[in-house]
Design an enzyme around this catalytic site. Structure first.
Site, PDB file in Angstrom:
ATOM      1  N   GLU A 126       0.853  -1.198   0.000  1.00  0.00           N
ATOM      2  CA  GLU A 126       0.000   0.000   0.000  1.00  0.00           C
ATOM      3  C   GLU A 126       0.883   1.240   0.000  1.00  0.00           C
ATOM      4  OE1 GLU A 126      -2.048  -0.161   3.717  1.00  0.00           O
ATOM      5  OE2 GLU A 126      -3.567  -1.568   3.016  1.00  0.00           O
ATOM      6  N   LYS A 128       2.284   4.689   1.470  1.00  0.00           N
ATOM      7  CA  LYS A 128       2.420   5.173   2.850  1.00  0.00           C
ATOM      8  C   LYS A 128       2.138   6.675   2.852  1.00  0.00           C
ATOM      9  CE  LYS A 128       5.531   4.858   6.779  1.00  0.00           C
ATOM     10  NZ  LYS A 128       5.502   6.245   7.203  1.00  0.00           N
ATOM     11  N   ASP A 130       1.705  10.446   3.983  1.00  0.00           N
ATOM     12  CA  ASP A 130       2.440  11.316   4.888  1.00  0.00           C
ATOM     13  C   ASP A 130       1.451  12.207   5.620  1.00  0.00           C
ATOM     14  OD1 ASP A 130       4.610  12.289   6.131  1.00  0.00           O
ATOM     15  OD2 ASP A 130       5.346  13.485   4.453  1.00  0.00           O
ATOM     16  N   TYR A 238      -6.198   2.042   7.722  1.00  0.00           N
ATOM     17  CA  TYR A 238      -5.244   1.057   7.208  1.00  0.00           C
ATOM     18  C   TYR A 238      -5.064  -0.163   8.108  1.00  0.00           C
ATOM     19  CZ  TYR A 238      -1.831   3.671  10.079  1.00  0.00           C
ATOM     20  OH  TYR A 238      -1.173   4.299  11.099  1.00  0.00           O
ATOM     21  N   LYS A 326      10.904   3.294   1.897  1.00  0.00           N
ATOM     22  CA  LYS A 326      10.872   4.744   1.770  1.00  0.00           C
ATOM     23  C   LYS A 326      11.429   5.205   0.433  1.00  0.00           C
ATOM     24  CE  LYS A 326       9.512   5.993   5.966  1.00  0.00           C
ATOM     25  NZ  LYS A 326      10.344   6.904   6.742  1.00  0.00           N
ATOM     26  N   CYS A 420      37.579  22.267  25.991  1.00  0.00           N
ATOM     27  CA  CYS A 420      36.131  22.366  26.005  1.00  0.00           C
ATOM     28  C   CYS A 420      35.721  23.809  25.709  1.00  0.00           C
ATOM     29  CB  CYS A 420      35.601  21.942  27.374  1.00  0.00           C
ATOM     30  SG  CYS A 420      33.852  22.295  27.604  1.00  0.00           S
ATOM     31  N   CYS A 423      34.051  25.333  29.132  1.00  0.00           N
ATOM     32  CA  CYS A 423      34.734  25.554  30.410  1.00  0.00           C
ATOM     33  C   CYS A 423      36.250  25.606  30.250  1.00  0.00           C
ATOM     34  CB  CYS A 423      34.357  24.465  31.427  1.00  0.00           C
ATOM     35  SG  CYS A 423      35.089  22.860  31.079  1.00  0.00           S
ATOM     36  N   CYS A 438      35.089  16.478  27.204  1.00  0.00           N
ATOM     37  CA  CYS A 438      35.557  17.509  28.122  1.00  0.00           C
ATOM     38  C   CYS A 438      35.914  16.828  29.430  1.00  0.00           C
ATOM     39  CB  CYS A 438      34.446  18.530  28.336  1.00  0.00           C
ATOM     40  SG  CYS A 438      34.603  19.491  29.849  1.00  0.00           S
ATOM     41  N   CYS A 444      32.447  21.784  34.828  1.00  0.00           N
ATOM     42  CA  CYS A 444      31.970  22.290  33.540  1.00  0.00           C
ATOM     43  C   CYS A 444      30.474  22.640  33.641  1.00  0.00           C
ATOM     44  CB  CYS A 444      32.183  21.264  32.436  1.00  0.00           C
ATOM     45  SG  CYS A 444      31.586  21.832  30.833  1.00  0.00           S
TER      46      CYS A 444
END
Length: 701
Positions: A126, A128, A130, A238, A326, A420, A423, A438, A444
Site C-alpha cells: 500500500e 504510505k 504522509d 489502514y 521509503k 572544552c 569551560c 571535556c 563544567c
DNA sequence: ACCCCTCGAGTTCT
DNA sequence: CTCGAGGGGT
C-alpha cells in the site's frame, strides 16, 4: 456596549469590526497580565472576552483574523488534550531503503516461518501516506474516542476535532461490528486543498504551513474544534487496533470490512507473492507519485495473513511482519557557515554544522549534526563548504556530502578542539573511542546543565515547563545547582527571589504551573530515579534492571558501596545481572566513588520519596515464565529464531549452552553434545513435537 | 575472533 | 534517526 449584542444577531460587518476590537483588547490585557504582572480585569472577565471572540469566529470562520487571539492564547499547551493510553500500542515500522533491504525482508520472513520453496507468503503493498496517525475507538458501533499516535503507548485525546472530519463515519452498523473496535489510519490533507488553504492564509496576511503533513497535524491539534472543522481534512483507514472479537483473518479482509463500513482506503493496494512483485509495485507508485493528490513518503509491505503475523511477532518496537519502503529523501544544497561544538551531559563534544538556512522537503533547516570528528574526516567537511543536506527518515537533518567542486580556495580541514568550548578544560579522546570528551566533569557548567536537563526530561522526572532556557536562568542565579534544588524552588519563590519574576511574559500563573509540575514529582519510582541521575551507560532499560535487582534505593546504594572492591560477592552479583558487564559496572562504581555524587543523591532523597521497585503484573501467566530453555539440533516446523521468540513471549529465557540452571532442552533432529550433556545433568529433554504442543497451549502442559 | 542485537547518547524542528 | 559500544552467543 457591543459585548452585549448576541453573537447570533451580528451581521458580517459588525462581526469583523468586533473581531478587530477584541483582538486589540485581548492582546492589551494579555500584555498587562503576563509581561507587567498588573492585570486590570480578573480572569473570568478575560476568559469571557476569549469566549466571545471564539463564538464569533465559529459563526464567521472566514473572518478569522491572522492575529486572532484564539490562535495565540490557546496555542501554547498541548496540556489542553487529555492523554489516553492505547489499548494496543501504535507501533512504528522498520524501514527499507533499497531493493536489497526488501529481498532481505522477504527472505528473513520465509526463513523465520520455515516455509518451503513452494509454500506461498502473500504480502499486501500500500502507499504510505504522509499524514498524522490516529486511532479511532468505536463502542457498540459508535465513535467514542480518537487519539493521536503520541509515543505509541500513549496519545492525545482529539475526539472533538476528529468528529469534524467528514470522511470518518461516526456510526458503524452495530450488527456487523464487535463491541469494541479500533480503526487505525492516517489523517491527511490533499495537496490542492493544502495549496488553496495556504493561498487564503497568505492573502489574509497569516502564517502559511510548510507542508500538508504539518498543516494536518496542526489542524488536529487545535484546541478549538471549530478551527479544525474549517480545515480540509481526510482520513484513510489502514489497520485495526483493539477488537473485542475477531472480524477478519487477513489484511485483505480487513480492507474489505473497512470499505464496507464507509472508510476510505489507501489505494492502490496490491497483493504480492514475492520481492519482485513488491519492487514492481514500488516503482509504479514512485512513478505515479507526482500525480497523486496527496503526499506519500514511501510504500508499506505487510504480511496478509493474521495467523502468520502472530507467529512473526515483534522485534523491539516494530512488527516483524511489515516494513516501510521509503522513497529517497529530498535533498538540498546549502553553505556550511561554521562547525560548532556542543557539550553533552557526559562531556561528549559533538560537532554540529551551522548552515545557511535552506528548505529541505518543506522544512527550513539551519543545523545538522556531524556526529563526531571521524565522520567529518570521512566526508572531509570544512567550514565554508557547499554541502548536500537531507532529512534522515524525513526528520533529522544530516549532511550527506560535500560538493568539492564548489570549495573556496584556501579552506582548511577541520581541527577538533583541544579544550572544552564551554569551560576550557582539556578535551581528550580516549584510545579506541570515537568521541572526544571535556575532562571538566563537575566544574563544567555546560555538563552540569545538561545533566539537569536530563534529570527533568520525559523518561526521568518528567517536569514540564523546566526547559533548557529556564534551567540556564536558574543556574546563572545559583538557584539550581543540583536536582534537589528544583524541589526547593517554590519555597524560595515565596520571597519573590526567583529569576522567573524578571522574565517577560511570566506572571503568577506561569510560576504556579511550574511549581505544580514539580510538586507532582515528589514521589518517584526507583528505576526512574536511577535513570535520572545520568550515570554513564545507565539509561532507561539498565536503570530498570538495577531497580529490579536491588528493589530499594538504600539496598542499591549499599550494594554499590560493597562492590567498590570490584571483585567480591557484591561485584559478582552486579556483573551477574543479565546485560550488565564489567564496563557498565565500572561506570556505575565510578559514579559512587565520587563523594559529590553521594551528596547529590542524599540531598535528592531528602526532597523526594523514592518508591521501591514494584514488579509489573505479568502479561502472560505461563508455567514457562522464568524457565531457561535450550534448543539444539535442527527444528523442522519452526525456525530456531521463531522458537526462541515464542519461548521468550511465554516468559522463558533462551540460552545456548546446557548448564545446571537449564530447565529443559528441546532436541530437534541430529542433536549432538548438548542432548548428551542434558542427560548427564538430568535435565528434562523434550522432542520438537513436545515443544510444539507446549508452545501451542500457551505454556500450559 | 567474530556477529547480532540492544542500549545509550547525541541530534532537529514544530 | 543514527551511530558506536557493550554484552552475549556462535
Amino acid at each position: 456596549m457591543s459585548d452585549t449584542v448576541a453573537v447570533e444577531a451580528l451581521d458580517a460587518g459588525q462581526a469583523a469590526a468586533e473581531l478587530e476590537r477584541l483582538a486589540a483588547l485581548i492582546a492589551h490585557h494579555d500584555r498587562l497580565y503576563h509581561q507587567q504582572d498588573r492585570p486590570e480585569i480578573d480572569d473570568a472577565a478575560f476568559d469571557a472576552l476569549l469566549r466571545r471572540n471564539q463564538a464569533i469566529e465559529a459563526r464567521f470562520p472566514e473572518l478569522r483574523r491572522p492575529d486572532s487571539p484564539s490562535l495565540r492564547v490557546g496555542a501554547a499547551p498541548a496540556a489542553g488534550f487529555r492523554k489516553v493510553a492505547h489499548a494496543l500500542p501504535m507501533l512504528s515500522l522498520a524501514n527499507a531503503f533499497s531493493p536489497e533491504d526488501v529481498t532481505d525482508f522477504v527472505t528473513r520472513l520465509r526463513r523465520f516461518l520455515s516455509l518451503a520453496d513452494d509454500e506461498p507468503l502473500v504480502f499486501v503493498a500500500e502507499p504510505k501516506i504522509d499524514g498524522l496517525s490516529c486511532s479511532l475507538r468505536y463502542q457498540d458501533g459508535r465513535l467514542v474516542q480518537a487519539a493521536t499516535r503520541g509515543d505509541g503507548a500513549e496519545g492525545e485525546d482529539v475526539t472533538r476535532n476528529i468528529l469534524t472530519i467528514a470522511d470518518i463515519p461516526r456510526r458503524l452498523p452495530a450488527a456487523e461490528v464487535p463491541g469494541i473496535l479500533e480503526v487505525r489510519g492516517e489523517v491527511y490533507m490533499t495537496r490542492p486543498e493544502f495549496l488553496e488553504m495556504n493561498r487564503q492564509r497568505a492573502a489574509l496576511g497569516g502564517e502559511t504551513f510548510a507542508n500538508p503533513r504539518n498543516a494536518a497535524a496542526g489542524a488536529v491539534r487545535q484546541l478549538n474544534p471549530a478551527i479544525t472543522a474549517s480545515r480540509p481534512l481526510h482520513f484513510f483507514g489502514y489497520a485495526l487496533g483493539e477488537v473485542s472479537a475477531p472480524v477478519a483473518a487477513s489484511h485483505q479482509q480487513v480492507r474489505a470490512r473497512l470499505a464496507g463500513w464507509g472508510f476510505r482506503l489507501n489505494e492502490p493496494a496490491r497483493p504480492c507473492a514475492d520481492a519482485g512483485a513488491l519492487l514492481d509495485y514500488y516503482r509504479e507508485i514512485e512513478a505515479a507519485r507526482p500525480e497523486l493528490p496527496y503526499d506519500i513518503d514511501g510504500v508499506v509491505y505487510k504480511v496478509d495473513r493474521y495467523d502468520l503475523r502472530e507467529r512473526l511477532g515483534f522485534v523491539s518496537r516494530a512488527p516483524r511482519w511489515a516494513i516501510a519502503h521509503k522513497f529517497p529523501a529530498e535533498q538540498a544544497r546549502t553553505r556550511l557557515k561554521a562547525i560548532l561544538v556542543q557539550v553533552g551531559r557526559t562531556g561528549a563534544l559533538t560537532p554540529v554544522a551551522e548552515l545557511e538556512p535552506v528548505n529541505v522537503g518543506g522544512v527550513m533547516v539551519s543545523r545538522a549534526t556531524l556526529h563526531n570528528e571521524d565522520e567529518i574526516a570521512r566526508k572531509d567537511v570544512r567550514a565554508g563548504d557547499t554541502v548536500v543536506v537531507q532529512r534522515a527518515g524525513d526528520v533529522i537533518p544530516q549532511v550527506v556530502r560535500v560538493v568539492t567542486a564548489l570549495r573556496p580556495a584556501g579552506s582548511e580541514p577541520y581541527l577538533p578542539p583541544e579544550h572544552c568550548p564551554e569551560c576550557g578544560s582539556l578535551a581528550v579522546r580516549e584510545a579506541g573511542e570515537v568521541v572526544r570528551r571535556c575532562t571538566g566533569g563537575l566544574i563544567c557548567p555546560a555538563q552540569a546543565m545538561e545533566r539537569l536537563r536530563h534529570f527533568v526530561s520525559r523518561d526521568a522526572f518528567d517536569i514540564e515547563g523546566l526547559g533548557e532556557k529556564i534551567i540556564a536562568e536558574f543556574w546563572a542565579d545559583e538557584m539550581i545547582r543540583r536536582p534537589g534544588d528544583i524541589f526547593r524552588l517554590a519555597a524560595r519563590d515565596r520571597d519573590r527571589l526567583t529569576p522567573l519574576r524578571r522574565r517577560p511574559g511570566w506572571g503568577d500563573r506561569s510560576a504556579q504551573n511550574l511549581f505544580e509540575a514539580i510538586e507532582a514529582r515528589r514521589r518517584m519510582p526507583l528505576d526512574r530515579v536511577i535513570h535520572a541521575l545520568g550515570i554513564r551507560q545507565i539509561g532507561q532499560a539498565t536503570a530498570r534492571l538495577l531497580a529490579r535487582n536491588y528493589l530499594s534505593c538504600d539496598n542499591w546504594r549499599a550494594a554499590m558501596a560493597a562492590a567498590a572492591d570490584r571483585e567480591g560477592p557484591a561485584w559478582q552479583e552486579l556483573t551477574g545481572i543479565d546485560q550488565i558487564g564489567p564496563a557498565v559496572a565500572a561506570d556505575l562504581l565510578d559514579f559512587f566513588a565520587e563523594p559529590h555524587n553521594l551528596e547529590v543523591l542524599d540531598d535528592l532523597a531528602r526532597e523526594v520519596t523514592i518508591i521501591d521497585y514494584e514488579p509489573p503484573a505479568p502479561a502472560v501467566v505461563s508455567p514457562l515464565a522464568g524457565k531457561t530453555v535450550v534448543f539444539t539440533g535442527t527444528l523442522t516446523d519452526m525456525s530456531r529464531s521463531e522458537a526462541k521468540a515464542r519461548a521468550e513471549a511465554l516468559g522463558a529465557k533462551v540460552t545456548g549452552s546446557v548448564t545446571g540452571k537449564t530447565s529443559f532442552v528441546v532436541t530437534g533432529a541430529d542433536s549432538g553434545s548438548k542432548a548428551t550433556k542434558a542427560r548427564e545433568l538430568g535435565v528434562t529433554i523434550l522432542s520438537e513435537a513436545d515443544w510444539l504442543a507446549l508452545a501451542a497451549s500457551g505454556g500450559h502442559p
